[in-house]
Structures are given as C-alpha cells and as structure tokens.
Design a protein around this motif. Structure first.
Motif, PDB file in Angstrom:
ATOM      1  N   UNK A  16       0.842  -1.063  -0.002  1.00 31.70           N
ATOM      2  CA  UNK A  16      -0.008  -0.063   0.086  1.00 31.70           C
ATOM      3  C   UNK A  16       1.060   1.262   0.003  1.00 31.70           C
ATOM      4  N   UNK A  17       1.842   1.225   0.816  1.00 33.67           N
ATOM      5  CA  UNK A  17       2.755   2.379   0.824  1.00 33.67           C
ATOM      6  C   UNK A  17       3.483   2.660  -0.559  1.00 33.67           C
ATOM      7  N   UNK A  18       3.931   1.561  -1.137  1.00 33.52           N
ATOM      8  CA  UNK A  18       4.659   2.032  -2.335  1.00 33.52           C
ATOM      9  C   UNK A  18       3.729   2.331  -3.400  1.00 33.52           C
ATOM     10  N   UNK A  19       2.618   1.703  -3.321  1.00 32.78           N
ATOM     11  CA  UNK A  19       1.323   2.239  -4.329  1.00 32.78           C
ATOM     12  C   UNK A  19       1.150   3.653  -4.144  1.00 32.78           C
ATOM     13  N   UNK A  20       1.068   4.176  -2.923  1.00 33.72           N
ATOM     14  CA  UNK A  20       0.708   5.532  -2.439  1.00 33.72           C
ATOM     15  C   UNK A  20       1.806   6.443  -3.107  1.00 33.72           C
ATOM     16  N   UNK A  21       3.236   6.090  -2.695  1.00 29.99           N
ATOM     17  CA  UNK A  21       4.471   6.828  -3.095  1.00 29.99           C
ATOM     18  C   UNK A  21       4.272   7.064  -4.617  1.00 29.99           C
ATOM     19  N   UNK A  22       3.968   6.012  -5.408  1.00 28.33           N
ATOM     20  CA  UNK A  22       3.605   6.031  -6.981  1.00 28.33           C
ATOM     21  C   UNK A  22       2.858   7.027  -7.448  1.00 28.33           C
ATOM     22  N   UNK A  23       1.646   6.834  -6.818  1.00 29.07           N
ATOM     23  CA  UNK A  23       0.399   7.551  -7.008  1.00 29.07           C
ATOM     24  C   UNK A  23       0.556   9.185  -6.476  1.00 29.07           C
ATOM     25  N   UNK A  24       1.228   9.167  -5.398  1.00 28.00           N
ATOM     26  CA  UNK A  24       1.535  10.644  -4.844  1.00 28.00           C
ATOM     27  C   UNK A  24       2.677  11.433  -5.932  1.00 28.00           C
ATOM     28  N   UNK A  25       3.425  10.477  -6.474  1.00 26.17           N
ATOM     29  CA  UNK A  25       4.748  11.505  -7.555  1.00 26.17           C
ATOM     30  C   UNK A  25       3.701  11.627  -8.736  1.00 26.17           C
ATOM     31  N   UNK A  26       2.784  11.062  -9.231  1.00 27.07           N
ATOM     32  CA  UNK A  26       1.966  11.441 -10.461  1.00 27.07           C
ATOM     33  C   UNK A  26       1.096  12.300 -10.227  1.00 27.07           C
ATOM     34  N   UNK A  27       0.390  12.327  -8.913  1.00 23.69           N
ATOM     35  CA  UNK A  27      -0.528  13.400  -8.512  1.00 23.69           C
ATOM     36  C   UNK A  27       0.174  14.746  -8.345  1.00 23.69           C
ATOM     37  N   UNK A  28       1.262  14.795  -7.909  1.00 26.35           N
ATOM     38  CA  UNK A  28       2.238  15.931  -7.702  1.00 26.35           C
ATOM     39  C   UNK A  28       2.486  16.555  -9.051  1.00 26.35           C
ATOM     40  N   UNK A  80      -4.403  23.689  -1.845  1.00 24.93           N
ATOM     41  CA  UNK A  80      -4.993  23.111  -3.363  1.00 24.93           C
ATOM     42  C   UNK A  80      -4.830  21.603  -3.299  1.00 24.93           C
ATOM     43  N   UNK A  81      -3.668  21.058  -2.895  1.00 24.94           N
ATOM     44  CA  UNK A  81      -3.376  19.743  -2.856  1.00 24.94           C
ATOM     45  C   UNK A  81      -4.333  19.193  -1.794  1.00 24.94           C
ATOM     46  N   UNK A  82      -4.605  19.635  -0.752  1.00 26.66           N
ATOM     47  CA  UNK A  82      -5.385  18.977   0.345  1.00 26.66           C
ATOM     48  C   UNK A  82      -6.883  18.872  -0.192  1.00 26.66           C
ATOM     49  N   UNK A  83      -7.194  20.098  -0.798  1.00 27.24           N
ATOM     50  CA  UNK A  83      -8.595  20.276  -1.401  1.00 27.24           C
ATOM     51  C   UNK A  83      -8.633  19.116  -2.392  1.00 27.24           C
ATOM     52  N   UNK A  84      -7.902  18.976  -3.203  1.00 20.15           N
ATOM     53  CA  UNK A  84      -8.003  18.078  -4.221  1.00 20.15           C
ATOM     54  C   UNK A  84      -7.912  16.600  -3.863  1.00 20.15           C
ATOM     55  N   UNK A  85      -7.149  16.485  -2.855  1.00 17.33           N
ATOM     56  CA  UNK A  85      -7.308  14.918  -2.242  1.00 17.33           C
ATOM     57  C   UNK A  85      -8.555  14.601  -1.586  1.00 17.33           C
ATOM     58  N   UNK A  86      -8.802  15.677  -0.976  1.00 16.95           N
ATOM     59  CA  UNK A  86     -10.269  15.499  -0.256  1.00 16.95           C
ATOM     60  C   UNK A  86     -11.437  15.213  -1.195  1.00 16.95           C
ATOM     61  N   UNK A  87     -11.742  16.104  -2.268  1.00 16.39           N
ATOM     62  CA  UNK A  87     -12.785  16.241  -3.066  1.00 16.39           C
ATOM     63  C   UNK A  87     -12.771  15.018  -3.944  1.00 16.39           C
ATOM     64  N   UNK A  88     -11.473  14.557  -4.659  1.00 17.48           N
ATOM     65  CA  UNK A  88     -11.279  13.958  -5.680  1.00 17.48           C
ATOM     66  C   UNK A  88     -11.035  12.560  -5.146  1.00 17.48           C
ATOM     67  N   UNK A  89     -10.282  12.129  -3.944  1.00 20.98           N
ATOM     68  CA  UNK A  89     -10.119  10.750  -3.341  1.00 20.98           C
ATOM     69  C   UNK A  89     -11.098  10.489  -2.356  1.00 20.98           C
ATOM     70  N   UNK A  90     -10.997  11.021  -1.227  1.00 17.04           N
ATOM     71  CA  UNK A  90     -11.415  10.810   0.065  1.00 17.04           C
ATOM     72  C   UNK A  90     -13.019  10.644   0.236  1.00 17.04           C
TER      73      UNK A  90
END
Length: 128
Positions: A16-28, A80-90
């Motif tokens: 899960x952590x590895x997936x999160x790091x890869x997704x986080x880099x792409x999301x960045x 902006x990152x926090x808002x997008x993470x919340x509204x797009x993912x959470x």
C-alpha cells in the motif's frame, strides 16, 4: 533471513505504501501543472508578478530578500493539494463505501446479567 525479508515485502502495508508513493508522485505532477497553468496566472494578475515567488518580496538592507510571496505560494499549493485529495479521492471513496453502519444497540453489562441471574435464582428458591 530471506524468509523474514519475503514476509516483510508481502505485508499489505508495504505494498500500500509503495502504491501511495507512486500515485503521490504522479499526483504531484498534476497539481504542479494546475498551479503553474491556472493559479499562477491569476495570482500574476492580482500581484502584477509572474508567480508568487517574486511577489511581496522585501529587500533587506544587507542584501537579503524576504520572500513572503514564496511562502504564500507554498501555503496556497498545500491547500490546493489538500482540497483536491479530499474532493477527488476521500469524499468519493467514502460515498462508495456507503454510510457507516449503525452500531448494534449495546446489550446488558456483565454486572446487569449477573444481577438478573441472581434475582431469578432467588425467586426460584422462594417458590420451592
């Protein structure tokens, strides 16, 4: 030694952590492009600067510069990152999971059950 390493790698948390790091880099990259292409031009209009890095800069007598705009830009980027993470993912994930299940009503405590058993035994002995 290799068995322990294999168990470590196969834990769900590591994957899960590895997936999160890869997704986080792409999301960045997406967020960076959004800020560069959308937010910075709007800010440039307001502060008459290309980006916040050059806006609100105060030159010090010794030759240094206080870059209030750069700090404001970093804070804005974080929001902006926090808002997008919340509204797009959470938020969508919470809706997919559905409403939280209601907890079952709590039953009687152990003391209440023991008291009830005692009273029943006492009543049973009195009827004999």
């Amino acid at each position: 030694m290799l068995k322990g390493f294999k168990e470590f790698l196969m834990r769900g948390n590591v994957i899960d952590l590895a997936v999160a790091v890869v997704i986080g880099a792409a999301f960045n990259a997406v967020i960076d492009r959004m800020v560069t292409s959308f937010i910075n031009p709007i800010i440039g209009m307001i502060f008459k600067a290309d980006s916040l890095d050059g806006a609100l800069a105060v030159t010090l007598p010794g030759g240094g510069v206080l870059a209030f705009g750069a700090v404001l830009g970093a804070l804005l980027n974080f929001v902006i990152v926090a808002a997008v993470v919340y509204f797009v993912f959470v938020l969508p994930m919470n809706k997919l999971k559905g409403a939280p299940a209601e907890e079952a009503p709590a039953g009687p405590t152990t003391d209440e059950l023991l008291t009830e058993i005692r009273d029943l035994l006492k009543a049973q002995q009195e009827t004999k």
